[in-house]
Enzyme design. Sequence first.
Site, PDB file in Angstrom:
ATOM      1  N   HIS A   1       0.868  -1.180   0.000  1.00  0.00           N
ATOM      2  CA  HIS A   1       0.000   0.000   0.000  1.00  0.00           C
ATOM      3  C   HIS A   1       0.910   1.237   0.000  1.00  0.00           C
ATOM      4  CE1 HIS A   1      -2.797   2.953   1.822  1.00  0.00           C
ATOM      5  NE2 HIS A   1      -3.779   2.145   1.452  1.00  0.00           N
TER       6      HIS A   1
ATOM      7  N   ASP B   1       2.996  -4.638   7.951  1.00  0.00           N
ATOM      8  CA  ASP B   1       1.807  -3.803   7.795  1.00  0.00           C
ATOM      9  C   ASP B   1       0.607  -4.738   7.856  1.00  0.00           C
ATOM     10  OD1 ASP B   1      -0.339  -2.370   6.995  1.00  0.00           O
ATOM     11  OD2 ASP B   1       0.480  -1.759   5.052  1.00  0.00           O
TER      12      ASP B   1
ATOM     13  N   GLN C   1      -4.618  -4.930   7.090  1.00  0.00           N
ATOM     14  CA  GLN C   1      -5.669  -5.855   6.660  1.00  0.00           C
ATOM     15  C   GLN C   1      -5.613  -7.162   7.444  1.00  0.00           C
ATOM     16  OE1 GLN C   1      -7.996  -5.100   4.456  1.00  0.00           O
ATOM     17  NE2 GLN C   1      -7.135  -3.193   3.690  1.00  0.00           N
TER      18      GLN C   1
ATOM     19  N   LYS D   1     -10.221  -0.778   9.948  1.00  0.00           N
ATOM     20  CA  LYS D   1     -10.251  -1.958   9.070  1.00  0.00           C
ATOM     21  C   LYS D   1     -10.649  -3.201   9.852  1.00  0.00           C
ATOM     22  CE  LYS D   1      -7.410   0.164   5.858  1.00  0.00           C
ATOM     23  NZ  LYS D   1      -7.902   0.617   4.567  1.00  0.00           N
TER      24      LYS D   1
ATOM     25  N   CYS E   1      -4.701   2.512  -3.754  1.00  0.00           N
ATOM     26  CA  CYS E   1      -3.474   3.032  -3.134  1.00  0.00           C
ATOM     27  C   CYS E   1      -2.322   2.061  -3.302  1.00  0.00           C
ATOM     28  CB  CYS E   1      -3.676   3.340  -1.649  1.00  0.00           C
ATOM     29  SG  CYS E   1      -4.868   4.614  -1.363  1.00  0.00           S
TER      30      CYS E   1
HETATM   31  C1  LIG Z   1      -2.440  -2.768   3.457  1.00  0.00           C
HETATM   32  C2  LIG Z   1      -2.761  -1.416   4.011  1.00  0.00           C
HETATM   33  N1  LIG Z   1      -1.810  -0.716   4.647  1.00  0.00           N
HETATM   34  C3  LIG Z   1      -2.050   0.502   5.166  1.00  0.00           C
HETATM   35  C4  LIG Z   1      -3.279   1.102   5.055  1.00  0.00           C
HETATM   36  C5  LIG Z   1      -3.498   2.457   5.668  1.00  0.00           C
HETATM   37  O1  LIG Z   1      -4.180   2.294   6.860  1.00  0.00           O
HETATM   38  P1  LIG Z   1      -4.789   3.528   7.691  1.00  0.00           P
HETATM   39  O2  LIG Z   1      -6.026   3.942   6.982  1.00  0.00           O
HETATM   40  O3  LIG Z   1      -5.075   2.941   9.040  1.00  0.00           O
HETATM   41  O4  LIG Z   1      -3.757   4.575   7.772  1.00  0.00           O
HETATM   42  C6  LIG Z   1      -4.290   0.426   4.388  1.00  0.00           C
HETATM   43  C7  LIG Z   1      -5.600   1.081   4.195  1.00  0.00           C
HETATM   44  O5  LIG Z   1      -6.066   1.300   3.101  1.00  0.00           O
HETATM   45  C8  LIG Z   1      -4.033  -0.862   3.861  1.00  0.00           C
HETATM   46  O6  LIG Z   1      -4.988  -1.540   3.229  1.00  0.00           O
END
Ligand SMILES: Cc1ncc(COP(=O)(O)O)c(C=O)c1O
Lengths: 430, 151
Positions: A147, A224, A227, A250, A388
């Site tokens: 992401h 990360d 998800q 999420k 993204c």
């Molecule tokens: C894999 C992943 N990492 C990071 C994020 C960003 O998360 P946050 O909205 O909590 O900043 C997302 C959200 O779209 C995501 O799907």
Amino acid sequence: MSTGSPDSLLPDGETLEELSNSPRATFDVEKIRAEFPVLDQRVNGHPLIYLDNAATTQKPRSVIEAIGSYYSNNNANVHRGVHELSQRATVDFEQSREKVRNLIGASSIEEIIFVRGATEGINLVAQTFGRTRVRAGDEILITTMEHHSNIVPWQMLCEQVGAKLKVVPINDRGEISLDEYESLLGEKTRLVAAAHLSNALGTINPVHEMVRLAHEKDIPVLLDSAQGTSHLEVDVKDIDCDFLVLSGHKMYGPTGIGALYGKKEHLSAMPPYQGGGDMILSVTFEKTTYNELPHKFEAGTPNIAGAIGLGAAIDFLESCGVKALMEHEHEVLVYGEEALRNLPEVRLIGEAKEKSSVLSFVVAGVHPHDLGTILDHQGIAIRTGHHCAQPTMERFQVPATARASIACFNTKQDIDALIRGIKSAIEVFT
Amino acid sequence: MDLRELYQDLILDHSRKPRNFRTLPSARCAEGYNPLCGDRIKVFVNIEGNMVKDVCFQGAGCAICTASASLMTDAIRDKTEEQAHEIFESFHRLVTSEEPPKAEGIDLGKLSVFAGVREYPIRIKCATLAWHTLRAALDKETEAITTESTD
Ligand SMILES: Cc1ncc(COP(=O)(O)O)c(C=O)c1O
């Protein structure tokens, strides 16, 4: 999750088959649906079918009520009042920290830092750990499926210190190869930052192996798990990752709250992220002494209601049973993949063997954006675009995909409606 | 609202078989990009005197974006640059304004099939991307423009 090497996902000795034969008394999807007030509505004249959970999940009543109840009954600042309300707020806030700790199996609440979301957690690590440990010429290793929030903070760090970003490639199914990964772990690699579960492809990375290989070379790993925590069993001690970020919104909780897990040895050595109240023990104009963990990293009044909402979301997840929920979602996912493969116009993007919750696809002759509008007309919410994850889109040479992402409340009927919708779009455009 | 008001036959036809879908070497050219959906198109214009002698486009976009670019190229060929700008303004009002467009002296002709877009705020950028890109080409701007700040 999927068939294939199940060691990372299933408890000892259990096979997938045994799991799916085990009694399902614990998971009643209709009962769970009823917990989500937002689902009880019509959109454009049709019952709402919400398949955009990777963007943000819907919230169960208990989460909504926990937030309301905090403001109605206990609203006060935390960690600083002798009065009753402040004590109540502090207890609830800190209880949520304990719930996060317990959910991901961390050793101590000192290792749980509240942040705004996964994005802020990653930026925190980049600007504290990264700024002190990464030097000119060093490398940071990420994967192609990240992401943007697990790309850009590292690019910024690289620019600041003169380091280089290296990227693990992925194959046509959307998987990294551990051999290629291992060969990229070099003398100069200072950190690996990788998705636990990809939001654009649904790939579950082999995180145990990735961490083991990195640790053989003394390289720390950040996961990360934005998800991950709502779809997988996450145990940071078992995975042995050095950092992990999660995102409240999420995982059935509110927006604006998330958590960073870090091993205590790292967090203790890291400088603070932001300066301000709450993160100090004493301040004079000559010298400031920083507060203990985890408060050292929590400058300013935190998102108290958000943290309390996140705590309620974790209670909700645990009441569903993460294992039962994984099993249910996997069934819906496999059903969806089969149904999509039966449409000759559809190409799935992301067909990893280890996969969860995400159906990303393109339809020949129908642009994802048009598909999104047509489905919306039928009350079906999906995401269209690059999610993204532009480098991932480039890897598959598509400008965008349509993505249906599954949560605990989705059913095979939801997939049936999606397929009917896709067919109707194909009819319009061809 | 009926989806067919958005996806009218003329729009579907031009999205399936875009007209003037080619490049023009040695023409003024600009590139437009909509980060929201990944639509990306290039518009080429050949000006002689102040007349748009030839105009064409290339790229990949959704049906609304592609049809809008295709119909745009038909609409502004053999117009003066000033007329092209006026048509742009009038088209922009057609797809963005809350009120149904008043008679404005400019006959949008086939372009009026995009009137339905105003009911879909999120799709307005799809309909206007080609036009913003055209304007950039006419002004001989060379950087890629995005729709993010222009609508
Ligand atoms: C894999 C992943 N990492 C990071 C994020 C960003 O998360 P946050 O909205 O909590 O900043 C997302 C959200 O779209 C995501 O799907």
